[in-house]
Design a protein around this motif. Structure first.
Motif, PDB file in Angstrom:
ATOM      1  N   GLU A  86      -4.638  -3.815   1.151  1.00  0.00           N
ATOM      2  CA  GLU A  86      -5.312  -4.078  -0.129  1.00  0.00           C
ATOM      3  C   GLU A  86      -4.628  -3.406  -1.319  1.00  0.00           C
ATOM      4  N   GLU A  87      -4.006  -2.245  -1.103  1.00  0.00           N
ATOM      5  CA  GLU A  87      -3.418  -1.484  -2.206  1.00  0.00           C
ATOM      6  C   GLU A  87      -1.955  -1.220  -1.870  1.00  0.00           C
ATOM      7  N   LEU A  88      -1.051  -1.823  -2.671  1.00  0.00           N
ATOM      8  CA  LEU A  88       0.368  -1.796  -2.308  1.00  0.00           C
ATOM      9  C   LEU A  88       1.233  -1.016  -3.289  1.00  0.00           C
ATOM     10  N   GLY A  89       0.674  -0.620  -4.433  1.00  0.00           N
ATOM     11  CA  GLY A  89       1.426   0.210  -5.366  1.00  0.00           C
ATOM     12  C   GLY A  89       2.470  -0.567  -6.162  1.00  0.00           C
ATOM     13  N   ILE A  90       3.382   0.186  -6.765  1.00  0.00           N
ATOM     14  CA  ILE A  90       4.437  -0.382  -7.599  1.00  0.00           C
ATOM     15  C   ILE A  90       5.747  -0.368  -6.814  1.00  0.00           C
ATOM     16  N   HIS A  91       6.450  -1.494  -6.842  1.00  0.00           N
ATOM     17  CA  HIS A  91       7.735  -1.613  -6.143  1.00  0.00           C
ATOM     18  C   HIS A  91       8.873  -1.661  -7.154  1.00  0.00           C
ATOM     19  N   GLY A  92       9.867  -0.779  -6.962  1.00  0.00           N
ATOM     20  CA  GLY A  92      11.036  -0.747  -7.831  1.00  0.00           C
ATOM     21  C   GLY A  92      10.919   0.350  -8.869  1.00  0.00           C
ATOM     22  N   THR A  93      12.053   0.676  -9.493  1.00  0.00           N
ATOM     23  CA  THR A  93      12.063   1.740 -10.504  1.00  0.00           C
ATOM     24  C   THR A  93      12.666   1.229 -11.810  1.00  0.00           C
ATOM     25  N   HIS A  94      13.902   0.808 -11.796  1.00  0.00           N
ATOM     26  CA  HIS A  94      14.501   0.213 -13.003  1.00  0.00           C
ATOM     27  C   HIS A  94      13.779  -1.094 -13.351  1.00  0.00           C
ATOM     28  N   VAL A  95      13.606  -1.928 -12.342  1.00  0.00           N
ATOM     29  CA  VAL A  95      12.755  -3.118 -12.454  1.00  0.00           C
ATOM     30  C   VAL A  95      11.556  -2.864 -11.547  1.00  0.00           C
ATOM     31  N   ALA A  96      10.369  -2.711 -12.140  1.00  0.00           N
ATOM     32  CA  ALA A  96       9.187  -2.331 -11.378  1.00  0.00           C
ATOM     33  C   ALA A  96       8.152  -3.446 -11.413  1.00  0.00           C
ATOM     34  N   VAL A  97       7.622  -3.791 -10.241  1.00  0.00           N
ATOM     35  CA  VAL A  97       6.581  -4.805 -10.123  1.00  0.00           C
ATOM     36  C   VAL A  97       5.328  -4.136  -9.552  1.00  0.00           C
ATOM     37  N   ASP A  98       4.221  -4.237 -10.273  1.00  0.00           N
ATOM     38  CA  ASP A  98       2.961  -3.709  -9.758  1.00  0.00           C
ATOM     39  C   ASP A  98       2.371  -4.741  -8.796  1.00  0.00           C
ATOM     40  N   TYR A  99       2.496  -4.434  -7.509  1.00  0.00           N
ATOM     41  CA  TYR A  99       2.046  -5.372  -6.474  1.00  0.00           C
ATOM     42  C   TYR A  99       0.542  -5.599  -6.521  1.00  0.00           C
ATOM     43  N   ASP A 100      -0.190  -4.651  -7.080  1.00  0.00           N
ATOM     44  CA  ASP A 100      -1.644  -4.806  -7.122  1.00  0.00           C
ATOM     45  C   ASP A 100      -2.095  -5.676  -8.296  1.00  0.00           C
ATOM     46  N   ILE A 101      -1.142  -6.037  -9.182  1.00  0.00           N
ATOM     47  CA  ILE A 101      -1.427  -6.937 -10.304  1.00  0.00           C
ATOM     48  C   ILE A 101      -0.795  -8.309 -10.075  1.00  0.00           C
ATOM     49  N   THR A 110      13.213 -11.355  -4.898  1.00  0.00           N
ATOM     50  CA  THR A 110      13.071 -12.152  -3.678  1.00  0.00           C
ATOM     51  C   THR A 110      11.587 -12.114  -3.282  1.00  0.00           C
ATOM     52  N   TRP A 111      11.122 -13.144  -2.587  1.00  0.00           N
ATOM     53  CA  TRP A 111       9.726 -13.170  -2.138  1.00  0.00           C
ATOM     54  C   TRP A 111       9.532 -12.267  -0.932  1.00  0.00           C
ATOM     55  N   VAL A 112       8.406 -11.571  -0.900  1.00  0.00           N
ATOM     56  CA  VAL A 112       7.970 -10.916   0.328  1.00  0.00           C
ATOM     57  C   VAL A 112       6.524 -11.332   0.608  1.00  0.00           C
ATOM     58  N   ASP A 113       6.176 -11.390   1.879  1.00  0.00           N
ATOM     59  CA  ASP A 113       4.816 -11.737   2.284  1.00  0.00           C
ATOM     60  C   ASP A 113       3.931 -10.488   2.246  1.00  0.00           C
ATOM     61  N   THR A 114       2.732 -10.662   1.697  1.00  0.00           N
ATOM     62  CA  THR A 114       1.774  -9.555   1.652  1.00  0.00           C
ATOM     63  C   THR A 114       0.412 -10.046   2.131  1.00  0.00           C
ATOM     64  N   PRO A 115       0.324 -10.411   3.418  1.00  0.00           N
ATOM     65  CA  PRO A 115      -0.927 -10.953   3.944  1.00  0.00           C
ATOM     66  C   PRO A 115      -2.073  -9.965   3.763  1.00  0.00           C
ATOM     67  N   GLY A 116      -3.207 -10.486   3.293  1.00  0.00           N
ATOM     68  CA  GLY A 116      -4.393  -9.652   3.143  1.00  0.00           C
ATOM     69  C   GLY A 116      -4.532  -8.986   1.796  1.00  0.00           C
ATOM     70  N   HIS A 117      -3.546  -9.179   0.898  1.00  0.00           N
ATOM     71  CA  HIS A 117      -3.722  -8.589  -0.431  1.00  0.00           C
ATOM     72  C   HIS A 117      -4.647  -9.463  -1.267  1.00  0.00           C
ATOM     73  N   PRO A 118      -5.624  -8.857  -1.958  1.00  0.00           N
ATOM     74  CA  PRO A 118      -6.633  -9.646  -2.677  1.00  0.00           C
ATOM     75  C   PRO A 118      -6.080 -10.519  -3.809  1.00  0.00           C
ATOM     76  N   GLU A 119      -4.988 -10.155  -4.464  1.00  0.00           N
ATOM     77  CA  GLU A 119      -4.483 -10.949  -5.597  1.00  0.00           C
ATOM     78  C   GLU A 119      -3.595 -12.109  -5.167  1.00  0.00           C
ATOM     79  N   SER A 120      -2.781 -11.912  -4.124  1.00  0.00           N
ATOM     80  CA  SER A 120      -1.886 -12.970  -3.641  1.00  0.00           C
ATOM     81  C   SER A 120      -1.207 -12.497  -2.367  1.00  0.00           C
ATOM     82  N   GLU A 121      -0.816 -13.460  -1.549  1.00  0.00           N
ATOM     83  CA  GLU A 121      -0.210 -13.108  -0.260  1.00  0.00           C
ATOM     84  C   GLU A 121       1.310 -13.229  -0.278  1.00  0.00           C
TER      85      GLU A 121
END
Ligand code: SF4
Ligand code: F3S
Length: 103
Positions: free
Chosen positions: A29-44, A61-72
């Motif tokens: 459910e809670e995946l945090g922010i991925h990346g530093t120079h280019v950062a994507v908030d996975y929870d948004i 690139t796409w990654v699968d995030t099964p079970g995340h409430p915003e998108s998989e």
């Protein structure tokens, strides 16, 4: 929107796919922010894909995030080292999930 001060406000929680992860995290459910120079908030991120389609140097690139409430699926900034700071991804993301810090 993503917190542009995430490096101060969050903790380095490890690495996935060669990309830094900033937590806390509590998967799936809670995946945090991925990346530093280019950062994507996975929870948004809603898996819109505009960043992936529009980036001129194919940072994402796409990654699968099964079970995340915003998108998989999420956009991983896998090739963030290639970023040319054009800011297109920041502008096109409909939910302001991306921060790019030209440093
Ligand atoms: Fe790609 Fe430009 Fe975003 Fe960098 S700022 S990740 S080059 S779209
Ligand atoms: Fe996600 Fe925004 Fe890209 S919703 S897939 S970070 S355009």
């Amino acid at each position: 929107p993503i917190d542009p001060q995430f490096e101060e406000n969050k903790e380095h929680a490890g690495e996935e796919n060669g990309v830094d992860v900033w937590g806390p995290t509590d998967p799936p459910e809670e995946l945090g922010i991925h990346g530093t120079h280019v950062a994507v908030d996975y929870d948004i991120c809603i898996g819109d894909g505009a960043c992936l389609e529009d980036c001129p140097v194919d940072v994402f690139t796409w990654v699968d995030t099964p079970g995340h409430p915003e998108s998989e699926i999420k956009a991983e900034p896998t090739h963030e080292a290639q970023c040319i700071d054009c800011m297109l991804c920041v502008d096109v993301c409909p939910v302001d999930a991306i921060d790019v810090d030209p440093g």
